[in-house]
Write an enzyme that holds these catalytic residues in place. Structure first.
Site, mmCIF file in Angstrom:
data_model
loop_
_atom_site.group_PDB
_atom_site.id
_atom_site.type_symbol
_atom_site.label_atom_id
_atom_site.label_comp_id
_atom_site.label_asym_id
_atom_site.label_seq_id
_atom_site.Cartn_x
_atom_site.Cartn_y
_atom_site.Cartn_z
ATOM 1 N N GLU A 1 15.836 41.962 -21.770
ATOM 2 C CA GLU A 1 15.080 40.799 -21.305
ATOM 3 C C GLU A 1 14.464 41.034 -19.920
ATOM 4 O OE1 GLU A 1 17.217 37.291 -22.390
ATOM 5 O OE2 GLU A 1 16.287 36.123 -20.780
ATOM 6 N N TYR B 1 27.516 36.690 -17.433
ATOM 7 C CA TYR B 1 26.312 35.954 -17.770
ATOM 8 C C TYR B 1 26.430 34.483 -17.362
ATOM 9 C CZ TYR B 1 22.165 34.652 -20.317
ATOM 10 O OH TYR B 1 20.914 34.195 -20.640
ATOM 11 N N ASP C 1 19.520 38.951 -23.525
ATOM 12 C CA ASP C 1 20.672 38.085 -23.286
ATOM 13 C C ASP C 1 21.070 37.392 -24.581
ATOM 14 O OD1 ASP C 1 20.524 38.821 -20.686
ATOM 15 O OD2 ASP C 1 19.458 37.019 -20.028
#
Ligand SMILES: [Zn+2]
Ligand SMILES: [Zn+2]
Length: 707
Positions: free
Chosen positions: A18, A329, A119
Site C-alpha cells: 500500500e 497496525y 494492509d
C-alpha cells in the site's frame, strides 16, 4: 521480456504494497541477505529481493482507483450508474497516478506469481484488488495474500511462509460496498445542495453531505440547539471549611443543589459558628483494573486529551510509526492482545531502552504475563502494541510522545489492579450533614507503568473517629447557575460517532475534517455556523432519513454483514438506490426554495469567513481579508477605507489559510487570526504590530537560540 526492466529475470513474484515504506521493509525482510535492491522507473520506486526466486515489490500510494460516474457530466442528479476508474481520470491533481499505474502494469507483464501485501483491512484489500484487477490484467483471481500486523522482519517472514492462497474476497466486497454506497449518497446529495444554491445565486460553492457526514453534523446541531436555547437557572450550594489535626479541609453540604436562596440562607445561619461532630466514617476499597490495550479510537481519544493531538494527526503519526516497524497496525478496533505476538520478546526488546528498563524488568520477572483485554474485537488485527524495535532514525517530538504512550499503555495492560481507598466521613453541623472525602492509593499496581498519563488525585485525611468534635472555620454560600452541556471537541465527537456506530475507524477523522472544510463548524470546541445549521435544516426537513442516526446505523450493519458473507453487495446497493430515489425527487421538486435558504447562508458564511473583527483604529469599521489589486497579495483592511474614513491595514502571511478567531488577543485585545499552513501546526497571529506578546515571544526565541 521487455527491455525496460532488463535487469530482472523473467518469471518473478510481484508483491503489491500500500505504501513505499512497506515495500522496502517487505523486500528487505524477504531478501536472503536482508538487502533488497532499490530500483526506480519513471520516478516510481520498487525493490527486488533475491531468494529461491526473484521477488519484485512495488508499492502503491494509497487509493489508485475511485468510484466515478460512467459518463463525465458533472452537473446533474440523480446518478446511479458508476464504475471504478483510475484516479487520474477522475481527479485533477492525480497525474502521478497514471505513471505509477503504467509502471506497475509493465512490472506485472513478466511476473508469474502475484501477492497482495496491502494492509489487511477493508481499505487495503480494495487497494490491492483494484491494482491486481485493472493494472495487472485480472490477476485478482490468482493472487495470493500476505497478512501481517507489524512490519518486523520476523512477522513478514512468517507471513510470506504462511500466505493465504487467495485474496480475502469478503473484505474486498465489503470495501467495494462501502465505497459505492458512500459515492451514491455523497454525489447525489451534495449535487442536489450545490445545484440548488448555485441556480439561485448564480455562484458556485461546494456544499456537501454524505452518508455519515449528515448524521455527524446532526450531533453537532442538536448540541448547539440545546446550548443556544439554554436558560441558566440560579441555584445555591454550601460548603464549609473545617479544621482537623491542624489542617484545613473542605466539606460539602449533602444537598448539592439548593433551589432557593431562602433555604440556603437558613442552612448557613444554622451552621454558623457551630461545632461539627463526626457521625459516620465509611472506608471503601476500590480495585481499579488496568486499562485495555489501545484500539485506534481509544488511542485517538487519549492522545487528544493528554497530548492535544487531533484524531487526524494521531492517525497520521501512528501510521508513520507503523511503517517504521515500531508499532503494530494502528487502524484496528481490537482491544485484544493474542499471546502469539510474544509478550516476553517485546518486553525484552523494550527493556534495552533505559527509560523502560526497570518497568519491563519487573514484568519479565513474573512467571505469567496476562494482558487485561477489552471487549472490542477486530478479525484482521490485534490491538495496537509496540514491536519493541528501536527507532532507526531520530523521531520528532510528536512521534516520540505517541510511541511512549503506546509503550506505557502496553506495559500497563499487564499490571496488577490498583487499589484505592476512599473515605467518606459524615460531619453533622447543628443537625445538617456535610461530607468530607478522602482518597488514597494503597497499591499502585498498573498505575506505575502508565504514570505520566494518569492523574491520581490524592486527598490524604488524618485519623478520624466517630463522635469526634470538629472545629468549623467558616460556612460558605455559593451562587451558581446551571450550565449547558459543553460543545463537542474532536475527541468527544469521535467518541460519539463510535458509540452510534456510524462511519469506520478509517474514515471518521476525515469526515470531521470535512465539516470544517465546508465551513459547517469552526473552532476547537466545535461551534456550528449558520451554514451548518441551514444545511442540516434542509436535510432534516426534506430527507430526514439521510440524517437519521438509526437509518445510518442500519445501513452500516448491512455493510458489515457483507464482510461476514451474510449479505450481498448488490442487495445493499439496490437498497441504497431505492432509498435515494424518492429523496432526490423531493429535493429536486423543492430546488428553488432550498436554493434560497442555502445561498443566503453561503453568502453569510463567506462574509463571516473574511471578517476578522471590529477595526481597533476607527472602532466603527470592520476588518476584512482583502486582496491587493496591484500585487494580488492578501492583507487585512478596514471596510471604512471604501468610505475614505480609515486607512488601517495589516500584512498577512501569503501562504496557508487565514481564519478569523472570533477572539481578541490575550495580550492587547486586538482581533487575531488563525493561520494554518499545510503540514504545520496552526498558530495565532495578533494583527497588532506592537502587541506586547510578540515582543515576549521574540525574547523567548532569542533566549532559546542563545542556549
Ligand atoms: Zn478602521
Ligand atoms: Zn496582541
Amino acid at each position: 521480456m521487455s527491455l525496460w526492466f532488463g535487469q530482472i529475470a523473467m518469471g518473478y513474484t510481484l508483491i503489491i504494497t500500500e505504501k513505499p515504506d512497506a515495500a522496502l521493509r517487505i523486500a528487505s525482510a524477504l531478501d536472503v541477505q536482508g538487502k533488497a535492491r532499490r530500483m526506480r522507473a519513471n520516478g516510481v520506486p520498487y525493490y527486488v529481493a533475491k531468494r529461491e526466486r526473484e521477488i519484485v515489490v512495488v508499492p502503491a500510494i494509497g487509493h489508485f482507483y475511485a468510484v466515478a460516474e460512467e459518463r463525465g457530466a458533472r452537473n446533474h442528479y440523480p446518478v446511479f450508474t458508476f464504475k471504478w476508474l483510475p484516479r487520474y481520470m477522475v481527479e485533477k491533481n492525480a497525474k502521478q497516478v497514471r505513471v505509477w499505474l503504467e509502471t506497475i502494469s509493465k512490472l506485472s507483464d513478466d511476473a508469474d506469481t502475484f501477492i497482495d501485501a496491502c494492509d489487511y483491512d477493508i481499505e487495503g484489500s480494495i487497494i490491492g484488488y483494484c491494482i491486481l484487477k485493472y493494472a495487472c490484467g485480472n490477476k485478482e483471481a490468482v493472487s495470493k495474500r500476505m497478512k501481517y500486523s507489524t512490519l518486523t522482519v520476523e512477522e513478514l517472514e512468517k507471513s510470506y511462509a504462511e500466505m493465504l492462497p487467495h485474496l480475502d474476497f469478503a473484505l474486498v466486497e465489503a470495501g467495494r460496498t462501502r465505497h459505492e454506497v458512500d459515492w451514491l449518497y455523497g454525489i447525489n446529495l451534495s449535487r442536489a445542495l450545490t445545484i440548488a444554491a448555485r441556480d439561485c445565486s448564480g455562484k458556485y460553492s461546494t456544499l456537501s453531505t454524505g452518508r455519515v457526514q449528515g448524521p455527524t453534523l446532526r450531533f453537532l446541531v442538536s448540541r448547539e440547539r440545546v446550548i443556544r436555547f439554554f436558560v441558566p437557572i440560579p441555584y445555591w450550594s454550601i460548603k464549609a471549611e473545617v479544621e482537623i489535626a491542624g489542617s484545613i479541609f473542605e466539606v460539602e453540604y449533602e444537598k448539592k443543589i439548593i433551589k432557593t436562596k431562602m433555604e440556603a440562607n437558613a442552612v448557613v445561619d444554622a451552621c454558623k459558628e457551630k461545632k461539627g461532630v463526626v457521625k459516620k466514617v465509611e472506608v471503601k476499597q476500590i480495585r481499579q483494573m488496568p486499562p485495555a490495550p489501545f484500539d485506534l479510537g481509544t488511542l485517538q481519544g487519549e492522545a487528544y486529551g493528554l497530548l492535544g493531538y487531533t484524531p487526524m494527526r494521531t492517525s497520521i503519526i501512528a501510521q508513520r510509526l507503523y511503517l517504521d516497524a515500531l508499532i503494530s497496525y494502528p487502524r484496528t478496533s481490537s482491544q485484544k492482545l493474542p499471546s502469539a505476538i510474544n509478550y516476553r520478546a517485546i518486553l525484552t526488546n523494550l527493556s534495552k531502552t533505559q527509560e523502560y528498563k526497570e518497568l519491563c524488568g519487573e514484568l519479565l520477572a513474573r512467571t505469567e504475563l496476562k494482558p487485561n483485554e477489552g471487549k472490542k474485537e477486530d478479525p484482521a488485527h490485534p490491538a495496537i502494541y509496540p514491536t519493541g524495535n528501536s527507532p532507526e532514525r531520530p523521531l520528532d517530538d510528536s512521534e516520540r510522545n505517541l510511541l511512549d504512550l503506546v509503550i506505557r499503555r502496553f506495559m500497563a495492560v499487564f499490571g496488577e489492579p490498583a487499589v484505592m481507598q476512599s473515605i467518606k466521613a459524615c460531619i453533622s453541623i447543628n443537625g445538617y450533614s456535610f461530607f468530607l472525602r478522602g482518597r488514597q492509593t494503597l497499591k499502585e499496581g498498573w498505575l506505575r507503568f502508565y504514570k505520566p498519563y494518569v492523574r491520581s488525585e490524592e486527598v490524604l485525611l488524618p485519623e478520624i473517629e466517630e463522635e469526634q468534635t470538629i472545629n468549623v472555620r467558616k460556612v460558605i454560600l455559593e451562587d451558581k447557575f446551571t450550565k449547558p452541556p459543553p460543545r463537542y471537541n474532536l475527541g468527544s465527537l469521535l467518541k460519539r460517532m463510535e458509540e452510534a456506530e456510524i462511519g469506520t475507524k478509517a474514515t471518521r477523522s476525515s469526515i470531521i475534517q470535512k465539516l470544517y472544510d465546508r465551513r459547517y463548524v469552526r473552532e476547537e470546541r466545535m461551534v456550528v455556523t449558520d451554514l451548518g445549521f441551514e444545511v442540516l435544516e434542509v436535510l432534516e426537513k426534506h430527507c430526514p432519513q439521510v440524517v437519521s442516526i438509526k437509518f445510518t446505523r442500519e445501513l452500516e450493519e448491512k455493510m458489515d454483514r457483507v464482510q461476514l458473507k451474510s449479505e450481498k453487495r448488490e442487495a445493499v446497493l439496490l437498497d441504497a438506490v431505492e432509498m435515494l430515489k424518492p429523496v432526490l425527487e423531493e429535493l429536486k421538486s423543492k430546488e428553488k426554495m432550498i436554493g434560497e435558504q442555502l445561498s443566503d447562508a453561503v453568502r453569510k458564511a463567506q462574509l463571516e469567513e473574511r471578517t476578522i473583527g471590529v477595526c481597533p483604529v476607527c472602532n466603527t469599521g470592520k476588518l476584512v481579508v482583502l486582496y491587493s489589486r496591484k500585487t494580488g497579495k492578501r492583507f487585512v483592511g478596514c471596510t471604512n477605507y471604501f468610505k475614505k474614513q480609515c486607512n488601517a491595514s495589516f500584512p498577512l502571511p501569503q501562504r496557508g489559510t487565514v481564519r478569523p478567531l472570533h477572539r481578541s488577543c490575550r495580550g492587547c485585545g486586538w482581533p487575531s487570526v488563525l493561520v494554518r499552513i499545510r503540514g504545520g501546526r496552526p498558530w495565532t497571529l495578533c494583527l497588532n504590530p506592537k502587541c506586547p506578546l510578540k515582543a515576549e515571544r521574540r525574547k523567548r526565541i532569542e533566549v532559546q537560540s542563545v542556549r
